[in-house]
Write a protein that holds these residues in place. Structure first.
Motif, mmCIF file in Angstrom:
data_model
loop_
_atom_site.group_PDB
_atom_site.id
_atom_site.type_symbol
_atom_site.label_atom_id
_atom_site.label_comp_id
_atom_site.label_asym_id
_atom_site.label_seq_id
_atom_site.Cartn_x
_atom_site.Cartn_y
_atom_site.Cartn_z
ATOM 1 N N VAL A 4 65.719 65.114 138.037
ATOM 2 C CA VAL A 4 66.749 64.065 138.091
ATOM 3 C C VAL A 4 66.085 62.719 138.385
ATOM 4 N N ARG A 5 65.232 62.716 139.392
ATOM 5 C CA ARG A 5 64.530 61.479 139.782
ATOM 6 C C ARG A 5 63.727 60.914 138.613
ATOM 7 N N ASP A 6 62.979 61.770 137.930
ATOM 8 C CA ASP A 6 62.160 61.316 136.803
ATOM 9 C C ASP A 6 63.024 60.720 135.699
ATOM 10 N N ARG A 7 64.156 61.342 135.442
ATOM 11 C CA ARG A 7 65.054 60.851 134.382
ATOM 12 C C ARG A 7 65.662 59.499 134.766
ATOM 13 N N ILE A 8 66.023 59.341 136.042
ATOM 14 C CA ILE A 8 66.569 58.057 136.511
ATOM 15 C C ILE A 8 65.529 56.954 136.310
ATOM 16 N N VAL A 9 64.297 57.220 136.739
ATOM 17 C CA VAL A 9 63.215 56.235 136.592
ATOM 18 C C VAL A 9 63.006 55.908 135.114
ATOM 19 N N GLN A 10 63.066 56.926 134.267
ATOM 20 C CA GLN A 10 62.883 56.718 132.825
ATOM 21 C C GLN A 10 63.994 55.819 132.264
ATOM 22 N N ILE A 11 65.238 56.068 132.661
ATOM 23 C CA ILE A 11 66.376 55.266 132.174
ATOM 24 C C ILE A 11 66.237 53.813 132.624
ATOM 25 N N ILE A 12 65.896 53.604 133.901
ATOM 26 C CA ILE A 12 65.739 52.244 134.430
ATOM 27 C C ILE A 12 64.558 51.543 133.746
ATOM 28 N N ALA A 13 63.467 52.265 133.556
ATOM 29 C CA ALA A 13 62.291 51.690 132.896
ATOM 30 C C ALA A 13 62.607 51.293 131.455
ATOM 31 N N GLU A 14 63.353 52.147 130.746
ATOM 32 C CA GLU A 14 63.743 51.830 129.367
ATOM 33 C C GLU A 14 64.560 50.545 129.337
ATOM 34 N N GLN A 15 65.469 50.404 130.295
ATOM 35 C CA GLN A 15 66.326 49.223 130.352
ATOM 36 C C GLN A 15 65.485 47.963 130.574
ATOM 37 N N ALA A 16 64.444 48.087 131.389
ATOM 38 C CA ALA A 16 63.591 46.936 131.698
ATOM 39 C C ALA A 16 62.442 46.779 130.703
ATOM 40 N N MET A 17 62.351 47.712 129.742
ATOM 41 C CA MET A 17 61.266 47.734 128.759
ATOM 42 C C MET A 17 59.907 47.785 129.450
ATOM 43 N N LEU A 18 59.802 48.678 130.442
ATOM 44 C CA LEU A 18 58.557 48.885 131.177
ATOM 45 C C LEU A 18 58.165 50.357 131.087
ATOM 46 N N ASP A 19 56.933 50.631 131.419
ATOM 47 C CA ASP A 19 56.495 52.013 131.535
ATOM 48 C C ASP A 19 56.968 52.520 132.899
ATOM 49 N N SER A 69 70.316 48.174 145.883
ATOM 50 C CA SER A 69 69.345 47.217 146.422
ATOM 51 C C SER A 69 67.909 47.506 145.986
ATOM 52 N N SER A 70 67.614 48.771 145.684
ATOM 53 C CA SER A 70 66.258 49.116 145.237
ATOM 54 C C SER A 70 66.315 50.340 144.331
ATOM 55 N N LEU A 71 65.223 50.583 143.637
ATOM 56 C CA LEU A 71 65.137 51.770 142.778
ATOM 57 C C LEU A 71 65.330 53.037 143.605
ATOM 58 N N GLY A 72 64.720 53.076 144.785
ATOM 59 C CA GLY A 72 64.852 54.245 145.661
ATOM 60 C C GLY A 72 66.289 54.509 146.064
ATOM 61 N N SER A 73 67.034 53.439 146.369
ATOM 62 C CA SER A 73 68.435 53.625 146.777
ATOM 63 C C SER A 73 69.295 54.070 145.594
ATOM 64 N N ILE A 74 68.990 53.574 144.405
ATOM 65 C CA ILE A 74 69.711 54.011 143.200
ATOM 66 C C ILE A 74 69.454 55.499 142.965
ATOM 67 N N ILE A 75 68.189 55.922 143.084
ATOM 68 C CA ILE A 75 67.839 57.333 142.906
ATOM 69 C C ILE A 75 68.591 58.190 143.921
ATOM 70 N N ALA A 76 68.578 57.781 145.193
ATOM 71 C CA ALA A 76 69.255 58.547 146.242
ATOM 72 C C ALA A 76 70.748 58.664 145.963
ATOM 73 N N ALA A 77 71.367 57.572 145.530
ATOM 74 C CA ALA A 77 72.808 57.569 145.266
ATOM 75 C C ALA A 77 73.149 58.472 144.079
ATOM 76 N N VAL A 78 72.345 58.404 143.011
ATOM 77 C CA VAL A 78 72.598 59.247 141.837
ATOM 78 C C VAL A 78 72.362 60.718 142.184
ATOM 79 N N GLU A 79 71.290 61.007 142.929
ATOM 80 C CA GLU A 79 71.024 62.394 143.328
ATOM 81 C C GLU A 79 72.195 62.953 144.146
ATOM 82 N N LYS A 80 72.767 62.126 145.004
ATOM 83 C CA LYS A 80 73.910 62.537 145.822
ATOM 84 C C LYS A 80 75.109 62.865 144.921
ATOM 85 N N LEU A 81 75.384 62.005 143.954
ATOM 86 C CA LEU A 81 76.501 62.229 143.026
ATOM 87 C C LEU A 81 76.283 63.507 142.204
#
Length: 86
Positions: A4-19, A69-81
């Protein structure tokens, strides 16, 4: 939850056009390079990916229960959901 965490990071990275490797957990969406529209698009992508409903109001983000507020908090919130849905 690593998947889940890896997929969240991938989605956010795609949005920002970053690796994904360029992202750090303490980075804010602004530091990553995501504006408010990009953030909304990211949230939609996360909702679709994990079949969840994110309690986020783009018009009043400060009143949202969803901590962006941060990538970590977004990951935590999505993991909770995702965990609550299971």
């Amino acid at each position: 939850m690593t998947e889940v965490r890896d997929r969240i990071v991938q989605i956010i990275a795609e949005q920002a056009m970053l690796d994904p490797s360029e992202l750090k957990l303490d980075m804010s969406p602004q530091e990553i390079g995501i504006d408010s529209l990009g953030l909304v698009e990211s949230i939609f992508a996360l909702e679709e990916e994990f079949d969840i409903s994110v309690p986020f109001n783009a018009n009043e983000p400060e009143k949202s229960e969803f901590d962006i507020s941060s990538l970590g908090s977004i990951i935590a919130a999505v993991e909770k959901l995702v965990a609550e849905k299971a």
